[in-house]
Enzyme design. Structure first.
Site, PDB file in Angstrom:
ATOM      1  N   ARG A 233      -3.063 -45.284  30.212  1.00 41.02           N
ATOM      2  CA  ARG A 233      -3.323 -46.015  31.439  1.00 41.02           C
ATOM      3  C   ARG A 233      -3.116 -47.502  31.188  1.00 41.02           C
ATOM      4  O   ARG A 233      -3.557 -48.043  30.157  1.00 41.02           O
ATOM      5  CB  ARG A 233      -4.758 -45.777  31.945  1.00 41.02           C
ATOM      6  CG  ARG A 233      -5.002 -44.383  32.505  1.00 41.02           C
ATOM      7  CD  ARG A 233      -4.307 -44.190  33.843  1.00 41.02           C
ATOM      8  NE  ARG A 233      -4.592 -42.910  34.459  1.00 41.02           N
ATOM      9  CZ  ARG A 233      -3.853 -41.820  34.302  1.00 41.02           C
ATOM     10  NH1 ARG A 233      -2.788 -41.855  33.518  1.00 41.02           N
ATOM     11  NH2 ARG A 233      -4.171 -40.700  34.922  1.00 41.02           N
ATOM     12  N   GLU A 262       1.150 -50.804  39.194  1.00 42.74           N
ATOM     13  CA  GLU A 262       2.435 -50.120  39.293  1.00 42.74           C
ATOM     14  C   GLU A 262       2.807 -49.897  40.748  1.00 42.74           C
ATOM     15  O   GLU A 262       1.915 -49.665  41.575  1.00 42.74           O
ATOM     16  CB  GLU A 262       2.378 -48.787  38.540  1.00 42.74           C
ATOM     17  CG  GLU A 262       2.106 -48.947  37.048  1.00 42.74           C
ATOM     18  CD  GLU A 262       2.067 -47.621  36.300  1.00 42.74           C
ATOM     19  OE1 GLU A 262       2.287 -46.562  36.934  1.00 42.74           O
ATOM     20  OE2 GLU A 262       1.813 -47.635  35.083  1.00 42.74           O
ATOM     21  N   HIS A 280       6.637 -45.601  33.455  1.00 46.25           N
ATOM     22  CA  HIS A 280       5.696 -44.480  33.588  1.00 46.25           C
ATOM     23  C   HIS A 280       6.445 -43.136  33.589  1.00 46.25           C
ATOM     24  O   HIS A 280       6.376 -42.355  34.549  1.00 46.25           O
ATOM     25  CB  HIS A 280       4.865 -44.623  34.859  1.00 46.25           C
ATOM     26  CG  HIS A 280       3.537 -43.910  34.763  1.00 46.25           C
ATOM     27  ND1 HIS A 280       2.415 -44.361  35.390  1.00 46.25           N
ATOM     28  CD2 HIS A 280       3.163 -42.780  34.110  1.00 46.25           C
ATOM     29  CE1 HIS A 280       1.404 -43.550  35.125  1.00 46.25           C
ATOM     30  NE2 HIS A 280       1.838 -42.576  34.353  1.00 46.25           N
TER      31      HIS A 280
END
Length: 541
Positions: A233, A262, A280
């Site tokens: 994270r 994000e 990601h």
């Protein structure tokens, strides 16, 4: 006939499974938000989503039709679980579907960073042949530190060991036996582990405790040239500290797949030497997306065809009558777990719970689950609940031992929990006053009666005049009000120590804590924070 809406793109295999499900209709409607999403969800009984759609409280408010949401993936941050529970909507996730893909991506970033793959490739694109500029480092023989040894952390450990890396780790909820089997040298503090890490990867939830856990001070503890990886994270690493460590030359490299905000299109780290970043991609493999899609579809099919509830993050498998009967004990056990986790600072080796009196004849397995949920709340970022907590504990190699006795002690029902680490053990006992008032009635051998809510200060002190007064003066200087105080002596009375529990109206500032620890006569202090008296976890409401 149940109707399911698919709100984000999922694997075709998942859609094929929906096609084959008898008695279920579905539609794929992606790209919804706000009022349009709210109206759509009111027309369906179930929903499947990934991370793209945001199912907020406003979206769910007033929805009396939707029964279940399945998240094709692990994180459920994009779903307002409080509102879902309030509306009677089950939220389920698929925690195992992307484990291997995320572990492989972390290792890919380690290899890419070590061998300068991205800049070397770019040099060829630009027409250069700069072999000397891209001298790399092999992984074999290097030490990998892993913070958080849940599913993904353990998957990385297995693969890194096969690459002949040495392994060190930190996780309060991984047993010594399982760690030894996996070849991991465990530490009781992640900071103690840092000086030995050539590489460091983190695999924890993002919580108040883990946010910024690797910052300037921690980076200074790492050996010069250490490389840091984050596929968990964004925010666990302090990005400003990473930037500083790279510029100073103390860090040998940083690889990030996740970011505090994000999508992240601009970042000071982007383009820096010895930095490798991806958008990601941890779970972005065909296999992972197939796995999580299939799991999510199966969860909803099972629920709508047989009533089975699996992998729920906000519900418990109880009927209303049983829940009402057991709620006081569940609340007590949950609070004992929350307190025990904050009092036991070492890595847990053993965990037991003992029921004495009337409680021993009830459904104690549920109470044990509530205790385990409290114990693991912070370690799992709040995802532990009465359904999954025992499984999560067992996966970490820790068995919860349950004992019962119908003999009554001083109380009609008594729950005692014990945690043992390599350094010490902590024994807590609790009971219920009236129908719903949880109380702490012993800590180790000290007998007392204390509330189990709010800000608690638990301290061992010399049993002599003046100590309590000096403590009160400390908190008075810092304008911290003492709401309640109880003091207990050992059950087998002997001169020496007593134990006190203070209930504070606010968390004391750091200078107050420092001064408290310096009070003459105070031996040991633990501060703990518990929910308010009327606050309950979502799975118990």
């Amino acid at each position: 006939m149940p109707r399911i809406v698919v709100l984000d793109p999922i694997s075709q295999d998942g859609l094929n499974l929906l096609d084959a499900a008898a008695g279920i209709e579905y539609e794929v409607i992606c790209g919804l938000n706000g009022e349009e999403l709210r109206k759509t969800l009111m027309e369906f009984d179930g929903a499947i989503c990934r991370s793209g759609v945001k199912i907020t409280a406003e979206v769910l408010e007033g929805n009396t039709r939707l029964k279940a949401i399945a998240r094709a993936g692990v994180g459920t941050d994009n779903i307002d679980k409080n509102m879902a529970t309030r509306q009677g909507i089950i939220v389920m996730n698929t925690p195992g579907g992307n484990t291997i893909s995320t572990a492989e991506h972390a290792l890919a970033l380690m290899l890419g960073l070590s061998r300068n793959i991205a800049p070397a490739n770019q040099s060829l694109i630009e027409g250069r042949w700069d072999r000397k500029l891209f001298m790399g480092t092999q992984l074999a023989g290097k030490t990998l530190g892993i913070i958080g040894l849940g599913r993904i952390g353990r998957a990385i450990a297995v693969r890194a060991r096969a690459m002949e890396m040495k392994l060190v780790g930190y996780d309060p909820f991984l047993s010594d036996n399982l760690a030894a089997e996996m070849g991991i040298k465990m530490y009781d503090s992640y900071r103690k582990m840092l000086p030995f890490c050539d590489y460091l990867t983190v695999h924890t939830p993002l919580t108040d405790e883990t946010r910024g856990m690797i910052s300037t001070a921690e980076i200074a503890m790492l050996p010069k040239g250490a490389r840091l990886i984050n596929c968990a994270r964004g925010g666990i690493y302090d990005e400003a500290a990473l930037l500083e460590g790279l510029k100073s030359g103390h860090l040998g490299g940083v690889a990030l797949d996740v970011f505090p905000n994000e999508p992240c299109k601009e970042n000071p780290l982007f383009g820096m030497p010895n930095v490798l970043c991806t958008p990601h991609l941890g779970a972005s493999t065909e296999e992972a997306q197939t796995n999580v899609a299939l799991e999510a579809v199966e969860l909803l099919i099972d629920y709508f065809t047989t009533g089975t509830i699996k992998s729920a993050v906000n519900m418990i498998p109880l009927d209303g009558r049983t829940l009402a009967e057991m709620s006081g004990y569940l609340n007590l056990a949950w609070r004992l777990g929350l307190l025990a986790a904050q009092m036991e600072k070492g890595r847990i080796a053993k965990c037991s719970i003992c029921y004495r009196g009337e409680i021993a004849s009830k459904v104690t397995s549920l109470v044990s689950s509530a205790f385990t949920a409290g114990l693991l709340t912070k370690a799992t970022g709040g995802e532990a609940n009465i359904i999954n907590a025992k499984m999560l504990l067992k996966e970490r190699g820790i068995e919860l031992v349950e004992q019962k006795s119908n003999d009554k002690s001083a109380f009609s029902s008594l729950i005692s929990v014990e945690l043992s680490s390599e350094n010490e053990s902590i024994l807590l006992g609790g009971t219920i006053f009236g129908n719903s008032m949880p109380r702490l009635v012993h800590v180790n051998d000290y007998r007392l009666e204390a509330y189990l809510d709010g800000n608690l200060c638990i301290f061992t002190h010399d049993d002599m005049p003046g100590v309590i007064g000096r403590i009160g003066n400390v908190f008075g200087r810092y304008d911290v009000n003492i709401a309640q105080l109880c003091v207990g002596r050992p059950s087998c009375r002997s001169k020496g120590k007593s134990l006190g529990v203070l209930g504070l109206d606010s968390q004391p500032p750091l200078p107050a804590i420092t001064d408290f620890q310096k009070v003459d006569g105070v031996v040991k202090v633990v501060f703990a924070s518990l929910p308010g008296a009327h606050e309950l976890p979502e799975w118990l409401k």
